[in-house]
Design an enzyme around this catalytic site. Structure first.
Site, PDB file in Angstrom:
ATOM      1  CG  HIS A 208      -5.098   1.758   4.881  1.00 17.12           C
ATOM      2  ND1 HIS A 208      -5.725   2.822   5.478  1.00 17.12           N
ATOM      3  CD2 HIS A 208      -4.878   0.839   5.854  1.00 17.12           C
ATOM      4  CE1 HIS A 208      -5.866   2.571   6.772  1.00 17.12           C
ATOM      5  NE2 HIS A 208      -5.385   1.373   7.023  1.00 17.12           N
TER       6      HIS A 208
ATOM      7  CG  ASN B 111      -1.583   1.351   1.479  1.00 19.71           C
ATOM      8  OD1 ASN B 111      -2.431   1.765   0.691  1.00 19.71           O
ATOM      9  ND2 ASN B 111      -1.158   2.055   2.533  1.00 19.71           N
TER      10      ASN B 111
ATOM     11  CG  ASP C 264      -1.816   5.780   0.161  1.00 19.85           C
ATOM     12  OD1 ASP C 264      -2.806   5.894  -0.571  1.00 19.85           O
ATOM     13  OD2 ASP C 264      -1.643   4.831   0.953  1.00 19.85           O
TER      14      ASP C 264
ATOM     15  CD  GLU D 165      -3.575  -5.197   8.770  1.00 13.78           C
ATOM     16  OE1 GLU D 165      -3.131  -4.563   7.797  1.00 13.78           O
ATOM     17  OE2 GLU D 165      -3.520  -4.777   9.941  1.00 13.78           O
TER      18      GLU D 165
ATOM     19  NE  ARG E  21      -0.665  -9.229   8.114  1.00 12.70           N
ATOM     20  CZ  ARG E  21      -0.378  -7.932   8.141  1.00 12.70           C
ATOM     21  NH1 ARG E  21       0.522  -7.416   7.268  1.00 12.70           N
ATOM     22  NH2 ARG E  21      -0.971  -7.123   9.011  1.00 12.70           N
TER      23      ARG E  21
ATOM     24  CG  ASN F  68      -2.249  -8.894  14.695  1.00 10.88           C
ATOM     25  OD1 ASN F  68      -2.269  -8.229  15.730  1.00 10.88           O
ATOM     26  ND2 ASN F  68      -2.453  -8.377  13.501  1.00 10.88           N
TER      27      ASN F  68
ATOM     28  NE  ARG G  73     -10.992   1.223   0.928  1.00 11.89           N
ATOM     29  CZ  ARG G  73     -12.207   0.868   0.525  1.00 11.89           C
ATOM     30  NH1 ARG G  73     -12.981   1.769  -0.053  1.00 11.89           N
ATOM     31  NH2 ARG G  73     -12.641  -0.356   0.709  1.00 11.89           N
TER      32      ARG G  73
ATOM     33  NE  ARG H  62      -1.922 -14.532  11.764  1.00 14.49           N
ATOM     34  CZ  ARG H  62      -2.240 -13.338  11.276  1.00 14.49           C
ATOM     35  NH1 ARG H  62      -1.939 -13.006  10.020  1.00 14.49           N
ATOM     36  NH2 ARG H  62      -2.882 -12.476  12.018  1.00 14.49           N
TER      37      ARG H  62
ATOM     38  CG  ASP I 195       0.806  -4.161   5.832  1.00 15.80           C
ATOM     39  OD1 ASP I 195       0.583  -4.484   7.008  1.00 15.80           O
ATOM     40  OD2 ASP I 195       1.137  -3.004   5.493  1.00 15.80           O
TER      41      ASP I 195
END
Ligand code: QV4
Ligand code: CA
Length: 511
Positions: free
Chosen positions: A216, A115, A182, A248, A210, A313, A173, A352, A212
């Site tokens: 976003h 991201n 970003d 995530e 995964r 986590n 986002r 997990r 991340d």
């Protein structure tokens, strides 16, 4: 022909949700901040023989070297390039780890930080883990390359350029998460650059990612990247296998963005799971284990086949991200083992297990001001994971996945895989039990009094070893022994002061 096309289409779309673990392996472990050489060794010496399906590794791509505070764990979430070169190891060590783990049937899942790049506040001239030059101020990352054109600045409408409200999906986002530059994932150049990074990892042999900070990124932008991905390496995976994707997304309700927006791309982390389970096991807010009878979708969680679940986590075990004070961690071992045991016994979600390191917590006004502390290290070099004679880890590695109670419940989940949730019993308070078909049964006593009950286990008659208090060793049990009679019933007695007030038996722990 049409039917075949339909099947292949289903198979095609389904693959994003399939972890591609070897058959009969149903959990993964997050070996947080481990070096690649140690992960490879752990696959061979422990994870393969103990039935673990795979490992989530820390981000393998080059990151900024943060020196204030000194080498925090979170520097790995500040990318500088997609070169495979971090404190965990270099590209050759990464390749060796993936090959050796795959060769013993243990998959590797990469934590993909796509991201953003590093923080806008990081000064130019800051070192990086592979020596690449970068300048956050001018958004110049020549080792990728990315330039100012590749970031969302123009799209973000907040004054600060940072996310200021989680009630506005556009800024969540298109603006910066805590000032992290970003990336413009609407641009094909950025999508292709990220896809090239992920395809490099796929070709090396990883089984999935995964994603991340998925919240976003626009779901459609993530999909555009995923559509550019190769199938998995046929050296270890069936032809046509697509990478396992778990995104995530922290959605505890009440925000503009919901987990379901991301279901089309793959699985999604269910953060409600750990937050609620911690509240129940801590018996806060009037919660009690008897309420777990309808655990899962009944508690408002996402569909089980879209959920990636965990008790804690790497973020919320140290107060980052979501879940708050209810999250159980290795710091509260007795309750933690009960929570992990319940998670691994219950059919909901793909599980997990967290594997952590100890750090020196220092609470000021209820907040751990040392939450930033990185992995055990010698002057920044991550320490080896040493293994003690009693199979625990040294050098301040916690290795929860090696705790007998947790390791054995990973095996329990493998043994009962596919079996339905059956024979629920509770005492209306915090004594509960349930089975998994005719393959497993578990009993918890989280009350302040002894549990003494004769329960229907659903298991065939015989003598079973409790895998919480011990192991089955040859023809005997090193811990508690449970006798199931021909009607499937067994008597359980659990003191509320027991070291671990729960008992679990399964088909493979039968004498
Ligand atoms: C600070 C201030 C900012 C300020 C900035 C100026 O907080 O307001 O604008 O300085 O430079 C680190 C520091 C953070 C600092 C930032 C630099 O902790 O104080 O900002 O760097 O910009 C991890 C840590 C963050 C860390 C980040 C990058 O948790 O503290 O920030 O790495 O190093 C939300 C998201 C969710 C996210 C969760 C933590 O929806 O996606 O927050 N979880 C994932 C990862 C998490 C990681 C990131 C996302 C970012 O699990 O580990 O954040 O990749 O809920
Ligand atoms: Ca973004």
């Amino acid at each position: 022909m049409k039917f075949f096309l339909l099947l292949s289409a289903i198979g095609f779309c389904w693959a994003q949700y399939d972890p591609h673990t070897k058959s009969g392996r149903t959990s993964i472990v997050h070996l947080f901040e481990w070096r690649w050489v140690d992960v490879a060794l752990e696959c061979e010496r422990y994870l393969a023989p103990k039935g673990f399906g795979g490992v989530q590794v820390s981000p393998p791509n080059e990151n900024a070297v943060i020196t204030d505070p000194s080498r925090p764990w979170w520097e790995r979430y500040q990318p500088v390039s997609y070169k495979l070169c971090t404190r965990s190891g270099n590209e050759n060590e990464f390749k060796d780890m993936v090959t050796r783990c795959n060769n013993v049937g243990v998959r590797i899942y990469v934590d993909a930080v796509i991201n953003h790049m590093t923080g806008s506040g990081v000064s130019a001239g800051t070192r990086s883990t592979c020596g690449s030059y970068f300048n956050p101020g001018s958004e110049d990352f020549p080792a990728v390359p990315y330039s100012g054109w590749d970031f969302n600045d123009g799209k973000c409408k907040t004054g600060s350029g940072d996310i200021e409200s989680y009630n506005d999906a556009y800024q969540v986002r298109d603006c910066r998460l805590v000032s992290l530059l970003d990336l413009a994932l609407e641009k094909d150049y950025v999508r292709s650059t990220i896809a090239n990074y992920l395809n490099h990892l796929i070709d090396i042999g990883v089984a999935g990612f995964r994603i991340d900070a998925s919240k976003h990124m626009w779901p459609g932008d993530i999909k555009a990247v995923l559509d550019k991905l190769n199938n998995l390496n046929t050296k270890w995976f069936p032809s046509g296998s697509k990478p396992f994707i778990y995104q995530e997304v922290i959605d505890l309700g009440g925000e503009a963005i919901t987990s379901s927006e991301y279901f089309g791309n793959g699985r999604v982390t269910e953060f409600k799971y750990g937050a609620k389970l911690g509240t129940v096991i801590r018996k806060w807010n009037g919660e009690k284990m008897a309420y777990l009878k309808n655990w899962g979708e009944g508690w408002g969680f996402m569909p089980s086949d879209r959920a990636l679940v965990f008790v804690d986590n790497h973020d919320n075990q140290r107060g980052h991200g979501a879940g708050g004070a209810s999250i159980l961690t290795f710091w509260d071992p007795r309750m933690y083992k009960m929570a992990v045991g319940f998670m691994l016994a219950h059919p909901y979600g793909f599980t997990r297990v967290m594997s952590s390191y100890r750090w020196t917590r220092h609470f000021v006004d209820g907040t751990d001001v040392n939450d930033w502390m990185g992995p055990p290290n010698n002057n920044g070099v991550i320490k080896e994971v040493t293994i003690n004679a009693d199979t625990t880890c040294g050098n301040d590695w916690v290795c929860e996945h090696r705790w007998r109670q947790i390791r054995n419940m990973v095996m329990f989940r493998n043994v009962v895989d596919g079996q339905s949730f059956t024979n629920w019993w509770d005492n209306g308070s915090n004594q509960v039990a349930f089975g998994r078909g005719n393959k497993g049964f578990i009993v918890f006593n989280n009350d302040d009094s002894t549990l003494s009950a004769t329960l229907q286990t659903g298991l065939p008659a015989g003598t079973y070893c409790d895998v919480i208090s011990g192991d089955k060793s040859g023809n005997s049990c090193t811990g508690i022994q449970i006798s199931v009679s021909s009607d499937g019933k067994a008597h359980f007695s659990i003191s509320n002061s027991a070291e671990d007030p729960f008992i679990a038996i399964h088909a493979d722990s039968k004498l």
